[in-house]
Write an enzyme that holds these catalytic residues in place. Structure first.
Site, short mmCIF file in Angstrom:
data_model
loop_
_atom_site.label_atom_id
_atom_site.label_comp_id
_atom_site.label_asym_id
_atom_site.label_seq_id
_atom_site.Cartn_x
_atom_site.Cartn_y
_atom_site.Cartn_z
N ASP A 151 -38.11 -31.13 -32.92
CA ASP A 151 -36.77 -31.66 -32.72
C ASP A 151 -36.22 -32.25 -34.01
OD1 ASP A 151 -38.44 -33.87 -32.86
OD2 ASP A 151 -37.29 -35.05 -31.40
N ARG A 197 -42.29 -35.34 -22.09
CA ARG A 197 -41.66 -36.66 -22.12
C ARG A 197 -41.10 -36.95 -23.52
NH1 ARG A 197 -45.59 -41.33 -20.40
NH2 ARG A 197 -46.76 -40.32 -22.08
N ASP A 200 -45.82 -33.84 -36.72
CA ASP A 200 -45.21 -34.91 -37.51
C ASP A 200 -44.27 -34.30 -38.54
OD1 ASP A 200 -44.61 -37.09 -39.20
OD2 ASP A 200 -46.54 -38.03 -38.74
N GLU A 253 -40.15 -34.76 -25.71
CA GLU A 253 -38.98 -33.90 -25.91
C GLU A 253 -37.77 -34.45 -25.17
OE1 GLU A 253 -37.70 -29.18 -25.35
OE2 GLU A 253 -39.70 -29.88 -24.80
#
Length: 279
Positions: free
Chosen positions: A211, A249, A175, A251
């Site tokens: 990300d 998925r 997170d 990513e």
């Protein structure tokens, strides 16, 4: 599945459909999954610190619930902080053990376990559907090198693992806590890295991926500055995504939105004299 595991798995009547949700029909105070993961395994045994995660008790499918009921007593671990784990006993062998903190729905974890059956994976999360899904994937694919932990990974590291017991640590897409006032909740902080270093063997690799670019920069800064780690990239900076980390998925969705995924691979350096007495 091995005979020793099969002997622990109870027979469940009826077929469990993976796409059907579990009905909400239990009485107040009745455990959601008798014999399964506890809602708060550490309870009041430890001080309430700032949590780097949010427990998620969302809808569980019938297939996930079936896996939790059958397999949690065999492959599940509640992180209560009340005992020190013997990892060889937990896995039934002395193969290397990698800790994964936060595995989502478990697809990438299952893939890595299948690709590297000689490495044991202790995968920790607080997401009940994900726990059930990973157990289901392990069962379906005969992956006996996975154990699923439920609870706070900090308590696991601090209270339940011995020094130099881990051969690797993976933290994929934690997170990011994007709001500035929540940055203190981010997992990759100097205090966490110091604790993790006491449980990692010299040469073990801490592998992070995110990300969220601002979090990636913070990770790079704190890891580069930490005296217990060295960057596996000789010139410093981020690493290319290693082939052993599957494209998840989550990513893929991030990449479709234009997110840049960053990998960081830092090695636990050999023990220094100042490590004596830590942990």
């Amino acid at each position: 599945m091995s005979e020793s595991v099969q002997s622990h798995v109870s027979e469940v009547s009826g077929a469990a459909s993976a796409g059907t949700s579990v009905p909400r029909g239990r009485a107040k105070g009745e455990p959601r999954f008798p014999g399964g993961p506890q809602a708060d395994p550490a309870g009041s045994h430890f001080e309430r610190r700032i949590r780097s995660f949010q427990p998620r008790r969302s809808r569980v499918t019938a297939g996930q619930a079936d896996a939790l009921r059958r397999l949690w007593p065999v492959w599940g671990l509640d992180i209560d902080g009340q005992r020190v784990l013997d990892l060889a006993e937990l896995f039934g062998n002395t193969r290397p053990v990698v800790l994964e903190i936060g595995f989502g729905m478990g697809e990438a974890t299952a893939q890595m376990a299948a690709d590297d059956p000689d490495t044991n994976i202790l995968a920790v999360d607080v997401h009940t559907p994900g726990q059930g899904n990973l157990l289901n994937l392990a069962d379906r694919n005969g992956l006996t090198n996975i154990r699923v932990g439920n609870g706070d990974a900090i308590i696991l590291l601090r209270e339940m693992l011995t020094p130099d017991s881990l051969d690797g640590l993976r933290v994929y897409f934690p997170d990011p806590w994007p709001k500035k006032r929540h940055h203190k909740r981010r997992l990759i902080q100097p205090e966490f890295l110091t604790l993790a270093a006491t449980r990692l063997k010299p040469g073990a690799v801490l592998h992070c991926a995110t990300d969220w670019e601002p979090y990636a920069e913070q990770m790079l800064d704190v890891l580069t500055a930490h005296p217990d780690y060295e960057n596996t990239v000789p010139e410093g900076g981020f690493a290319p995504r290693p082939a052993f980390r599957p494209l998840t998925r989550f990513e893929s969705q991030g990449l479709q939105k234009g997110h840049v995924v960053r990998d960081l691979l830092f090695r636990r350096i050999p023990h220094r004299d100042t490590d004596a007495g830590r942990g």
